[in-house]
Write a protein that holds these residues in place. Structure first.
Motif, short mmCIF file in Angstrom:
data_model
loop_
_atom_site.label_atom_id
_atom_site.label_comp_id
_atom_site.label_asym_id
_atom_site.label_seq_id
_atom_site.Cartn_x
_atom_site.Cartn_y
_atom_site.Cartn_z
N LYS A 66 1.15 -1.16 0.35
CA LYS A 66 -0.19 0.34 -0.17
C LYS A 66 1.02 1.52 -0.17
O LYS A 66 2.34 1.04 0.89
CB LYS A 66 -1.17 0.07 1.16
CG LYS A 66 -1.91 1.07 1.09
CD LYS A 66 -2.56 1.20 2.36
CE LYS A 66 -3.69 2.65 2.88
NZ LYS A 66 -4.49 2.62 3.76
N ASN A 67 0.89 1.96 -0.18
CA ASN A 67 1.17 3.23 -0.36
C ASN A 67 0.58 4.40 0.05
O ASN A 67 -0.45 4.98 -0.26
CB ASN A 67 1.54 3.83 -2.33
CG ASN A 67 2.52 5.23 -2.49
OD1 ASN A 67 3.93 5.07 -2.03
ND2 ASN A 67 2.51 5.98 -3.11
N TYR A 68 1.68 4.23 1.45
CA TYR A 68 0.29 5.40 2.18
C TYR A 68 0.58 7.39 1.31
O TYR A 68 1.78 7.05 1.67
CB TYR A 68 1.56 5.08 3.85
CG TYR A 68 1.31 3.82 4.03
CD1 TYR A 68 0.07 3.68 4.54
CD2 TYR A 68 2.54 3.13 4.42
CE1 TYR A 68 -0.15 2.65 5.54
CE2 TYR A 68 2.36 2.05 5.18
CZ TYR A 68 1.45 1.10 5.42
OH TYR A 68 0.72 0.48 5.45
N GLN A 69 -0.64 7.61 1.78
CA GLN A 69 -0.34 9.12 1.86
C GLN A 69 -2.00 10.03 2.65
O GLN A 69 -2.12 10.96 2.12
CB GLN A 69 -1.04 9.42 0.62
CG GLN A 69 -2.03 8.10 -0.32
CD GLN A 69 -2.27 8.46 -1.41
OE1 GLN A 69 -1.29 8.54 -2.47
NE2 GLN A 69 -2.65 7.27 -2.24
N HIS A 70 -1.73 9.11 3.79
CA HIS A 70 -2.97 10.00 4.44
C HIS A 70 -1.91 11.87 5.04
O HIS A 70 -2.82 12.38 5.27
CB HIS A 70 -3.09 9.12 6.06
CG HIS A 70 -4.10 9.84 6.50
ND1 HIS A 70 -5.66 9.35 6.28
CD2 HIS A 70 -4.40 10.66 7.58
CE1 HIS A 70 -6.15 9.95 6.85
NE2 HIS A 70 -5.93 10.97 7.97
N GLY A 71 -0.93 11.32 6.01
CA GLY A 71 -0.09 13.23 6.04
C GLY A 71 0.93 13.03 6.04
O GLY A 71 1.90 11.98 5.82
N ILE A 72 1.29 14.06 6.75
CA ILE A 72 2.44 14.28 7.00
C ILE A 72 3.47 13.94 8.72
O ILE A 72 2.58 14.91 9.15
CB ILE A 72 3.30 15.60 6.17
CG1 ILE A 72 2.81 16.56 6.24
CG2 ILE A 72 3.59 14.75 4.50
CD1 ILE A 72 3.44 16.78 5.69
N LEU A 73 4.48 14.31 9.20
CA LEU A 73 4.97 14.88 10.79
C LEU A 73 5.97 16.59 9.97
O LEU A 73 7.01 15.73 9.97
CB LEU A 73 5.22 13.52 11.08
CG LEU A 73 4.53 12.32 11.66
CD1 LEU A 73 5.29 11.62 12.36
CD2 LEU A 73 3.83 13.07 12.39
N ASN A 74 5.39 16.96 10.66
CA ASN A 74 6.57 17.72 11.04
C ASN A 74 6.64 18.57 12.79
O ASN A 74 5.97 18.70 12.94
CB ASN A 74 5.66 19.90 10.29
CG ASN A 74 6.14 19.25 8.87
OD1 ASN A 74 6.68 19.53 8.23
ND2 ASN A 74 4.78 19.48 8.45
N GLU A 75 7.65 18.73 12.71
CA GLU A 75 8.29 18.25 13.49
C GLU A 75 7.66 19.92 14.42
O GLU A 75 7.52 19.79 15.48
CB GLU A 75 9.65 18.92 13.93
CG GLU A 75 11.19 17.77 13.88
CD GLU A 75 10.86 17.55 11.87
OE1 GLU A 75 12.22 16.88 12.14
OE2 GLU A 75 10.11 18.04 11.57
#
Length: 210
Positions: A8-17
């Motif tokens: 599966k190609n995950y693409q729900h979100g990102i994490l920024n410090e």
């Protein structure tokens, strides 16, 4: 289909410090609330890993029941395998995976028993059937069939009636964390991983390569 072809190609979100809380317990509570409010079947389910006296790791699913400023709380049978392993080596690991959010949280810490009064209070908040089950199951012991559990359940139901005491061999543990890792799935396996480490009583955040 071959197993190697399942992906599966995950693409729900990102994490920024800059978006992360300074205290990982606060960040964990935020993610947990989002998992509870989302489509997760068992948002409080976590894998608990322990190590036995031979250095063999063991993992099983348990349910998170409370998050405090000191750590994460779960309840179990003190006569079972996991309790024996914690008594031998109280360094444990927890793992949450929230599939719908494409998130994972890894926690490492030290486990200790909660106060007996806290265990008793929680025990009496459980459904009657769960209270009886704590008496009926000789956790981790070999039994001949499921009928053994049914017989024990009926025995304790008749014995205690409506007032069921907490078994002396049952209670809670709190895991005081020393590391948290927050993982967010990203496209092309370039996942985001932010690590919190407790260093000299301060939480230090680092980014890890996937």
């Amino acid at each position: 289909m071959m197993l190697r072809d399942i992906r599966k190609n995950y693409q729900h979100g990102i994490l920024n410090e800059r978006d992360m809380a300074g205290n990982p317990l606060e960040q964990f509570n935020k993610w947990l609330r989002e998992a509870i409010d989302g489509d997760e079947l068992e948002p409080t389910a976590m894998s608990l890993s322990t190590v036995d006296q031979h250095g063999q790791p063991h993992s099983r699913m348990v349910l998170l029941k409370e998050v405090t400023n000191e750590g994460l709380v779960f309840y179990t049978n003190y006569a079972g395998h996991k309790a024996a392993q914690i008594a031998e080596n109280n360094h444990v690991a927890l793992l949450f995976f929230w599939q719908s959010l494409e998130r994972e949280v890894r926690i490492e810490g030290v486990a200790r028993k909660v106060d007996e009064a806290i265990s008793t209070q929680y025990f009496h908040s459980r459904p009657t059937e769960s209270q009886l089950g704590a008496w009926a199951s000789p956790q981790s012991q070999i039994i001949t069939s499921h009928d053994v559990l049914d017989v024990q359940f009926r025995y304790y139901k008749e014995k205690f009636g409506d007032t069921i005491p907490k078994p002396p061999h049952w209670g809670g543990y709190i895991v005081s964390p020393v590391t948290f890792e927050f993982w967010q799935g990203r496209p092309n396996r370039l996942h985001d991983r932010l690590l919190y480490e407790l260093i000299e009583n301060k939480w230090i955040m680092s980014r890890l390569a996937p």
